[in-house]
Design an enzyme around this catalytic site. Sequence first.
Site, PDB file in Angstrom:
ATOM      1  N   GLU A  34       0.833  -1.198   0.000  1.00  0.00           N
ATOM      2  CA  GLU A  34       0.000   0.000   0.000  1.00  0.00           C
ATOM      3  C   GLU A  34       0.876   1.260   0.000  1.00  0.00           C
ATOM      4  OE1 GLU A  34      -4.351   1.368   1.795  1.00  0.00           O
ATOM      5  OE2 GLU A  34      -3.200  -0.153   2.882  1.00  0.00           O
ATOM      6  N   TYR A 108      -0.121  -7.704  -1.918  1.00  0.00           N
ATOM      7  CA  TYR A 108      -1.151  -6.947  -1.206  1.00  0.00           C
ATOM      8  C   TYR A 108      -2.500  -7.466  -1.679  1.00  0.00           C
ATOM      9  CZ  TYR A 108      -3.972  -2.904   0.281  1.00  0.00           C
ATOM     10  OH  TYR A 108      -4.930  -2.084   0.835  1.00  0.00           O
ATOM     11  N   ASP A 150       0.392  -8.081   3.151  1.00  0.00           N
ATOM     12  CA  ASP A 150      -0.913  -7.885   3.766  1.00  0.00           C
ATOM     13  C   ASP A 150      -1.888  -8.815   3.064  1.00  0.00           C
ATOM     14  OD1 ASP A 150      -3.319  -7.064   4.764  1.00  0.00           O
ATOM     15  OD2 ASP A 150      -3.133  -4.971   4.135  1.00  0.00           O
ATOM     16  N   ASN A 152      -4.841  -9.550   4.300  1.00  0.00           N
ATOM     17  CA  ASN A 152      -6.191  -9.074   4.629  1.00  0.00           C
ATOM     18  C   ASN A 152      -7.122 -10.193   5.083  1.00  0.00           C
ATOM     19  OD1 ASN A 152      -6.854  -6.221   4.635  1.00  0.00           O
ATOM     20  ND2 ASN A 152      -6.086  -6.166   2.528  1.00  0.00           N
ATOM     21  N   ASP A 252      -1.828   1.771  10.146  1.00  0.00           N
ATOM     22  CA  ASP A 252      -2.671   0.907  10.969  1.00  0.00           C
ATOM     23  C   ASP A 252      -2.112  -0.511  11.064  1.00  0.00           C
ATOM     24  OD1 ASP A 252      -3.224   0.799   8.265  1.00  0.00           O
ATOM     25  OD2 ASP A 252      -5.393   0.701   8.478  1.00  0.00           O
TER      26      ASP A 252
END
Length: 262
Positions: A34, A108, A150, A152, A252
């Site tokens: 990101e 990602y 990531d 997710n 985050d």
Amino acid sequence: MKIATWNINSVRLRIDQVERFLTEQAPDVLCLQEIKVAEHLFPHEMFERLGYTHRAICGQKGYHGVATVSKVPFVECSRYDWQDNGEARHVGVELQGEGKGLIVENVYIPAGGDVADREVNPKFGQKLDFLARMTEWAAKIDRPTLIVGDFNIAPLESDVYDHKALLKVVSHTPIEVETLGKFRDAHGWVDLGRQFIPAPERNYSWWSYRSYWRQKDQGRRLDHMWASPDLAAKARAHHIIEETRKWEKPSDHVPLITEFAL
């Protein structure tokens, strides 16, 4: 060799934090997700100054994007469009010199929107299809590979602060966990985070900006480092650098580092 991964949530906005992390932790390789910047605007100067002279950037304006930076020479070997729409979500490199032949895949995976139903939320379907394409790729891997990034998805019950409360929340739904499991089984990936911090021990990498993370600790384990079985046997330590979440205007997500004896 120390290899790190971090969803930085805008590399230009948090370039000072990246510099601090690199200075304090000194990984040999850092995979960022990101990055939210087109390739020609990537902030090369700081990385060059700190000795991360080898870089592979797969970026786009304002959204998504991944970058792998390294002190160790590498050659870029792949950019897969597992999203099937041109979004910048993957770059793969092959290390040269120390660690020669090791493949480091930086990915990602899409977040998947807010509703866990592909019929009413196309983003959720795209996420599942992304994982299906990754699974087809993983079944053909025949070299020592590390995939980080990531994902997710928090796959285990202990990977979230409240399993029952999050069963219908995107990132922890049964269909996502099942789909990620198929990706794991396609290559026999070893989840390094849980190899070194076995379930049900606390192991979070993400906290929403919407809650006071230090008080409520409403975390999820969305970031992962998975290795081919023979490479996993060479892993010696795994660290979650949780302190970065305390920094001013942080990402985050927090970084993960795995140390290997190659």
